[in-house]
Write an enzyme that holds these catalytic residues in place. Structure first.
Site, PDB file in Angstrom:
ATOM      1  CB  CYS A 194      38.120  42.490  28.469  1.00 42.22           C
ATOM      2  SG  CYS A 194      39.322  43.124  29.644  1.00 42.22           S
TER       3      CYS A 194
ATOM      4  CG  HIS B 243      39.435  35.618  39.050  1.00 42.03           C
ATOM      5  ND1 HIS B 243      39.734  36.602  39.969  1.00 42.03           N
ATOM      6  CD2 HIS B 243      39.589  36.197  37.830  1.00 42.03           C
ATOM      7  CE1 HIS B 243      40.089  37.706  39.327  1.00 42.03           C
ATOM      8  NE2 HIS B 243      40.011  37.487  38.030  1.00 42.03           N
TER       9      HIS B 243
HETATM   10  C1  PEP Z   1      38.599  42.788  34.993  1.00 41.79           C
HETATM   11  O1  PEP Z   1      39.117  43.090  36.070  1.00 41.79           O
HETATM   12  O2  PEP Z   1      37.561  43.315  34.555  1.00 41.79           O
HETATM   13  C2  PEP Z   1      39.207  41.750  34.151  1.00 41.79           C
HETATM   14  C3  PEP Z   1      38.768  41.522  32.943  1.00 41.79           C
HETATM   15  O3  PEP Z   1      40.186  41.006  34.714  1.00 41.79           O
HETATM   16  P1  PEP Z   1      39.933  39.820  35.758  1.00 41.79           P
HETATM   17  O4  PEP Z   1      38.455  39.613  35.870  1.00 41.79           O
HETATM   18  O5  PEP Z   1      40.661  38.639  35.255  1.00 41.79           O
HETATM   19  O6  PEP Z   1      40.521  40.387  37.010  1.00 41.79           O
END
Ligand code: PEP
Ligand code: MG
Length: 762
Positions: free
Chosen positions: A682, A366
């Site tokens: 996403c 993240h």
């Molecule tokens: C994903 O896992 O692709 C997502 C969009 O969520 P995050 O990156 O916040 O885990």
């Protein structure tokens, strides 16, 4: 290997680890190894990749004056052979070996037996460790095992010490090479700025054992640090008010008890009285306690070892850096931290934040996603980067290659400055068309949405061309608080987003903590956090958190009517049913509140993220229950490939272009279409030009990405007929490796005239 051998090994590694500088570490290493193996000579050679040779760096047994003067080409001598073969060589009579190279300077003519083993770090030969003996004999299997084990354990330690040596002026390392370090590319871009080391956390194990002859002074320092730590804990308790979850309250209480436990304070004072410094006293006492907790039968108590360690480290932080203030070097800042968090990023104004270096994490953790959202270059996963003394040093961050230059020479700085200018020009080039719709030349429209969460103003300001919000990561505002935000605070934050996107859909995700995202006020410690209490699993166990959040979203949406809600980390239909039931309850509650008002609540669409592979096979069951799917390709990739997205060591295995991931994405899109379930994506893949085209060819018509990719992806889609993208997909689906996929994708981008600027890099 005998226990005694193991103990010796551990002792040598520890001593080498604690040496302040590389030459001392190496000298210690050879002396201790020679002693432990009862042999006549031990030497260590380190690889110099600029000069393509091994340099003799330390010896106990050869002529000491040869150190720093003798070197062997990679293809020379027995040492070179060890490096080439990447395995130990054990010969009874070295001088009769065809690869033996004679150096008059080193006086090794009396040494017959030779055992050399490579020191390998991250698949790269760093050096060769050699023991020699007068007597002509083969070293035993046990001795060989000892040296191999020692070299393997030392690789890490040496890599660390080498970097430390490079960065400490006058450390005696003869290197004219540019000081550059490699990590994992976290966010693209290049930047020149000065390092600002944020909240250096001190690990208990990293404290060097030091003596002090001023016990009174050390006691005083310890007293001040302990009081400050107690104050921190009380402050935390107060700030949390009544909003604490019971688990967290229990943990805080336990911290409080430990911090106030007279037995612990007494034990540290005893260590100080015995002649240790305050830091060493804390380390010794807390390490003992950690060991005791770790040995407990009860799993709950065993878990608490981490809390004890954390408390010790909090006291250490106050000892090492009283007041823990970080000095600002001025100008563009490159934030450097052991683990960069959202809260850290929020502390600095965006205009000043130019780059980011996180020692932990990898290309899809993240911290990397946050850096990409902010549009600042980032390099992650540099394990061996000593933070002390780094603040204020000039750094270049190359976020494409995952490389950092420390205090770069003028020529390199000038080259990178040129690249910075080029990048800005390129970004502006794409931005010209940002507001035009993403419609292919053969007339197919793709909705381009924004991944958001950092702050409504900056992101919205930068998100030129976004047709909605495809993912609002609500955990990020949660991470920037020091307690769970109240319903009203949340509603205010969410409302800003709804207002900025009035008339366009805004997809809010319920709290997704766990994994590599922790709330400072709700610590969750687990051995396998990505397979643990994460996302919806956690919020379903805390319906009060879930309900407050959904109500806040609903209240924020009144008058805008553009809300969509989705749930992260879903595995089973029962979880979906429970989340839907709670959501309906929240909707009824808000409607009830509005009963006598003019205003009314429009029921939001409710959806589920496809992140856990199990969901790929449950689309038929989901179809009757929810309104939409959103694929989180970041997690889907990590769970399909069983590669921790946060682990730099396996970064090269994490790849959304893996044929299995592409096959899964294709299947999700086809099944969703078959069951008339709208599906969007996403994950980060949607923001890569090649990824976006493949997804479009699979049938995805809504792609969500960070603000910095929007213009670029629209630009690519506007120039790629769907039929061309489908041709590329057909070819890609026959391939066997991510590397082949990238090559084909890049060739297609090239053929479209979109080449260099948009390559699917690695
Ligand atoms: C994903 O896992 O692709 C997502 C969009 O969520 P995050 O990156 O916040 O885990
Ligand atoms: Mg996810």
């Amino acid at each position: 290997m005998a226990v005694e051998m193991l103990n010796t090994l551990r002792r040598i590694v520890q001593q080498v680890n604690q040496a302040a500088e590389l030459p001392d570490a190496l000298q210690l290493l050879v002396a201790e190894t020679k002693k432990a193996m009862v042999t006549d000579c031990c030497s260590v050679y380190l690889a110099n990749y600029d000069l393509q040779c091994f340099e003799l760096m330390a010896t106990d047994g050869l002529d000491a004056s040869a150190v720093g003067h003798v070197s062997l080409n990679f293809s020379e001598g027995l040492v070179g052979l060890v490096g080439q073969r990447e395995e130990p060589i054990n010969v009874a009579d070295a001088q009769s070996h065809p690869r033996f190279k004679y150096f008059p300077d080193v006086k090794e003519e009396l040494l017959s037996a030779f055992l050399g083993t490579p020191i390998i770090h991250q698949r790269k030969v760093m050096g060769v460790l050699v023991v020699q003996q007068r007597e002509s004999r083969q070293f035993s299997a046990n001795e060989e095992a000892f040296l191999v084990t020692l070299a393997a354990q030392l690789a890490n330690v040496l890599a660390h010490a080498q970097v430390r040596g490079m960065l400490v002026p006058g450390s005696g390392i003869a290197t004219t090479a540019v000081r550059s370090l490699r990590g994992v590319p976290g966010a693209p871009g290049v930047v020149v700025g000065r390092a600002l080391v944020s909240a250096p956390s001190i690990e208990l194990d990293a404290v060097q054992s030091l003596r002090s002859d001023d016990a009174a002074h050390e006691q005083l320092r310890f007293g001040v640090a302990l009081t400050a730590t107690r104050g921190d804990l009380e402050g935390l308790h107060e700030r949390m008010g009544g909003e604490l979850a019971t688990e967290f309250r229990a943990i805080l209480d336990m911290y409080g008890q430990l911090a106030n436990d007279p037995a612990i304070a007494r034990a540290v004072v005893e260590e100080i009285t015995a002649g240790w410094s305050a830091e060493t006293g804390v380390k010794r006492v807390f390490s003992r306690y950690v060991g005791q907790f770790e040995a407990m039968q009860d799993p709950y108590l065993r878990e608490r070892a981490a809390d004890v360690r954390d408390l010790g480290q909090r006291i250490l932080a106050h000892l090492v850096e009283p007041g823990s203030t970080v000095s600002d070097p001025g100008g563009p800042i490159i934030l450097v931290a052991r683990e960069v968090t959202a809260a850290m990023l929020a502390e600095y104004p965006r205009e000043r934040l130019a780059g980011l270096v996180s020692l932990r994490g990898s290309n899809n953790s993240h911290a990397a996603i946050l850096a990409r959202a902010l549009g600042i270059p980032a390099v992650l996963g540099i394990q061996e980067f000593p933070l002390s003394g780094l603040s204020g040093t000039e750094l270049i961050i190359d976020g494409y290659a995952g490389e950092i230059f420390v205090d770069p020479p003028e020529a390199i700085r000038a080259e990178y400055q040129r690249l910075v200018v080029e990048e800005t020009e390129l970004r502006n080039y794409f931005l010209v068309e940002a507001d035009l719709p993403a419609v292919t030349p053969d007339g197919h429209a793709v909705a381009i949405h924004l991944n958001a969460g950092l702050s409504a103003d900056t992101e919205v300001g930068q998100a030129q061309g976004a047709e909605g919000v495809g993912l609002y990561r609500t955990e990020i505002p949660f991470m920037m608080q020091d307690r769970f935000p109240s319903e009203q605070t949340q509603a205010d934050i969410y409302q800003q987003v709804m207002a900025s996107f009035a008339g366009k859909p805004v997809t809010m995700r319920t709290l997704d903590v766990g994994g590599d995202k922790a709330l400072p006020y709700f610590p969750v410690r687990e051995d396998n956090p990505f397979l643990g209490w994460r996302g919806l699993r956690l919020t379903l166990d805390h319906p009060e958190i879930f309900l407050v959040q959904v109500r806040a979203m609903l209240r924020a949406s009144i008058g805008y009517d553009n809300l969509r809600i989705m749930f992260p980390m879903v595995t089973s239909i029962a979880e979906v049913d429970e989340a839907m039931r709670l959501s309906r309850q929240a909707i009824n509650e808000v409607r009830e509140e509005l009963r006598h008002s003019e205003r009314s609540l429009t029921k939001p669409k409710l959806g589920v993220m496809v992140e856990v592979p199990a969901l790929i096979y449950q689309i038929p069951q989901l179809a009757g229950r929810i309104d939409f799917l959103s694929v989180g390709s970041n997690d889907l990739t990590q769970y399909l490939l069983a590669v921790d997205r946060n682990n730099a060591r396996v970064a090269s295995l994490y790849d959304a272009f893996h044929p299995a991931v592409l096959a899964a994405l294709q299947q999700i899109s086809s099944d969703a279409q078959r069951f008339s379930l709208p599906v969007s994506i996403c994950g980060e893949l949607a923001g890569e030009p090649g990824g976006a085209l493949l997804l479009m060819a699979m049938g995805y018509r809504q792609l969500s990405m960070n603000s910095h990719n929007i213009a670029r992806i629209k630009w690519v889609i506007r120039r790629t007929p769907l039929t061309k993208a489908q041709e590329m997909l057909r070819e890609v689906m026959t391939l066997e490796s991510p590397q082949q996929v990238r090559a084909v994708v890049n060739a297609h981008l090239e053929a479209l005239g979109l080449g260099g600027m948009l390559r699917a890099g690695r």
